[in-house]
Design a protein around this motif. Structure first.
Motif, PDB file in Angstrom:
ATOM      1  N   PHE A 260      19.461 -20.299  48.914  1.00  0.00           N
ATOM      2  CA  PHE A 260      18.877 -19.150  49.453  1.00  0.00           C
ATOM      3  C   PHE A 260      18.513 -19.180  50.844  1.00  0.00           C
ATOM      4  N   TRP A 261      17.829 -20.261  51.123  1.00  0.00           N
ATOM      5  CA  TRP A 261      17.556 -20.479  52.542  1.00  0.00           C
ATOM      6  C   TRP A 261      18.650 -20.350  53.546  1.00  0.00           C
TER       7      TRP A 261
ATOM      8  N   THR B 182      16.404 -11.239  41.508  1.00  0.00           N
ATOM      9  CA  THR B 182      15.562 -12.060  40.747  1.00  0.00           C
ATOM     10  C   THR B 182      15.728 -13.435  41.232  1.00  0.00           C
ATOM     11  N   LEU B 183      16.778 -14.011  41.516  1.00  0.00           N
ATOM     12  CA  LEU B 183      16.774 -15.470  41.909  1.00  0.00           C
ATOM     13  C   LEU B 183      16.352 -15.791  43.084  1.00  0.00           C
ATOM     14  N   ALA B 184      16.437 -14.829  44.339  1.00  0.00           N
ATOM     15  CA  ALA B 184      15.827 -14.809  45.489  1.00  0.00           C
ATOM     16  C   ALA B 184      14.304 -14.797  45.501  1.00  0.00           C
ATOM     17  N   GLY B 185      14.044 -14.023  44.750  1.00  0.00           N
ATOM     18  CA  GLY B 185      12.390 -13.862  44.514  1.00  0.00           C
ATOM     19  C   GLY B 185      12.138 -15.150  43.934  1.00  0.00           C
ATOM     20  N   GLU B 186      12.391 -15.617  42.842  1.00  0.00           N
ATOM     21  CA  GLU B 186      12.038 -17.171  42.034  1.00  0.00           C
ATOM     22  C   GLU B 186      12.165 -18.039  42.984  1.00  0.00           C
ATOM     23  N   ALA B 187      13.219 -18.184  43.794  1.00  0.00           N
ATOM     24  CA  ALA B 187      13.616 -19.345  44.486  1.00  0.00           C
ATOM     25  C   ALA B 187      12.712 -19.125  45.878  1.00  0.00           C
ATOM     26  N   THR B 188      11.642 -18.560  46.042  1.00  0.00           N
ATOM     27  CA  THR B 188      10.907 -18.689  47.231  1.00  0.00           C
ATOM     28  C   THR B 188       9.857 -19.855  47.084  1.00  0.00           C
ATOM     29  N   ASP B 189       9.928 -20.369  45.811  1.00  0.00           N
ATOM     30  CA  ASP B 189       9.177 -21.497  45.577  1.00  0.00           C
ATOM     31  C   ASP B 189      10.027 -22.622  45.873  1.00  0.00           C
ATOM     32  N   PRO B 190       9.734 -23.576  46.998  1.00  0.00           N
ATOM     33  CA  PRO B 190      10.624 -24.692  47.369  1.00  0.00           C
ATOM     34  C   PRO B 190      10.772 -25.495  46.401  1.00  0.00           C
TER      35      PRO B 190
ATOM     36  N   HIS C 258      16.303 -22.965  45.931  1.00  0.00           N
ATOM     37  CA  HIS C 258      15.471 -22.638  47.186  1.00  0.00           C
ATOM     38  C   HIS C 258      16.559 -22.728  48.367  1.00  0.00           C
TER      39      HIS C 258
END
Lengths: 218, 218
Positions: B123-124, B107-115, B120
């Protein structure tokens, strides 16, 4: 179509596009109808005239997505399995062409793992569809003796779908470093007697398919 | 430790656990401090005494996660590459043992693709770390001539991480059908001269590692 209806459809379309964008950025649960309305430049009650709830808007977003993909699958059905794989790769190239769609997908799919999420059943079915279609292609390749090794089609299909998704996720974080389509194409060739030409322009192929789908062919 | 401090730490811990659960269910952006407070059975100002903002709470959740994994990596460093692969598989088994952690991750990795998402960069870096560690293991296997075919370690690492993540996602939707660790183990064996024993109980191994990590070994 009267111009009032045309204008209403246009408004609806604008809301839909903005909702896709916001769901992709902040997730379904993080987005509010009020924010979406503001970004489209309309009032909250104005938006409610077109979509009575956030769930209804989500449904419209998902239906739009299905519409695009269905046209695609129709094209795929009529081809031999090697062409179908090329089609799958072109479908992924089409995603890469629209970053917002990939963002929307990973954000919603992640959120919707929770069984109480309104899109949970949708994603469950979507995964079932992907896995079944991919497995079908592998069985067809097997039947035509095009596979270079013994494989379990169900497991290979799982792996392909997982790889596709995981690579798209990495691409969202490292857009200049991850060539999703190329890695997948090379991966597929590990299993094929006659390899696919991975230097093919799958992005151009995606555009071609999209045009055919729009024109209602084949 | 005075009992007041002990009680405060206990409160903090309760908030942290509930926050992990809620971020996993509805995402960081979908969760509110007010909801988390209610679920822990405290007031909103009471929660703010422990965590001044949602971002601070997120940071604590991510730090907790790192802590668990770091202990793990420390164990991995000291082993030969074959043991390291077993360790990677045990790490995945440990995830599967805690569904909430996997939900939280996707859930977080998906949301956090937004820079602009506060997690973000986290996860990067996390992806960078995973990819680097996996690549390092593959290079070590190559150096020890344990690989059965020519591979590109950077690409193979990408594929492994993508597969791991994509399979975990499928497992969240089809928990009874997807044996994440088994599929990954078989996948790894495709590249090894001497295969890993995939009937190994990686879940037991995960528990063993966790105990060692807690005890501060090796």
């Amino acid at each position: 179509m009267s111009s009032a209806v045309g204008k209403s459809n246009q408004r609806r379309e604008q809301i839909l596009i903005k909702a896709m964008e916001m769901f992709g950025q902040v997730g379904y649960r993080g987005a509010s109808l009020r924010d979406i309305a503001t970004r489209v430049g309309m009032t909250h009650p104005g938006l409610l005239y077109h979509f009575q709830s956030k769930a209804e808007l989500l449904e419209a977003v998902l239906a739009r997505w299905d519409q695009r993909d269905l046209a695609y699958y129709k094209i795929l059905e009529s081809s031999d399995p090697m062409k179908q794989i090329e089609g799958l790769l072109a479908n992924i190239a089409a995603n890469i062409n629209t970053r917002g769609m990939v963002e929307l997908f990973v954000t919603l799919a992640g959120e919707a793992t929770d069984p109480s999420h309104p899109a949970h059943d949708y994603f469950w079915q979507r995964y079932c569809g992907w896995l079944a279609r991919t497995e079908q292609v592998i069985w067809a390749l097997k039947a035509e003796e095009k596979l270079s090794k013994e494989v379990n089609p169900a497991i290979l299909a799982r792996e392909f779908v997982a790889l596709m998704e995981g690579l798209q996720m990495q691409w969202l974080y490292f857009p200049d470093e991850v060539d999703v389509v190329r890695i997948l194409c090379d991966h597929v060739n590990e299993f094929l007697i006659e390899p696919i030409d991975c230097s093919l322009d799958f992005y151009a192929l995606a555009r071609e398919y999209a045009q055919q789908a729009e024109a209602g062919e084949p």
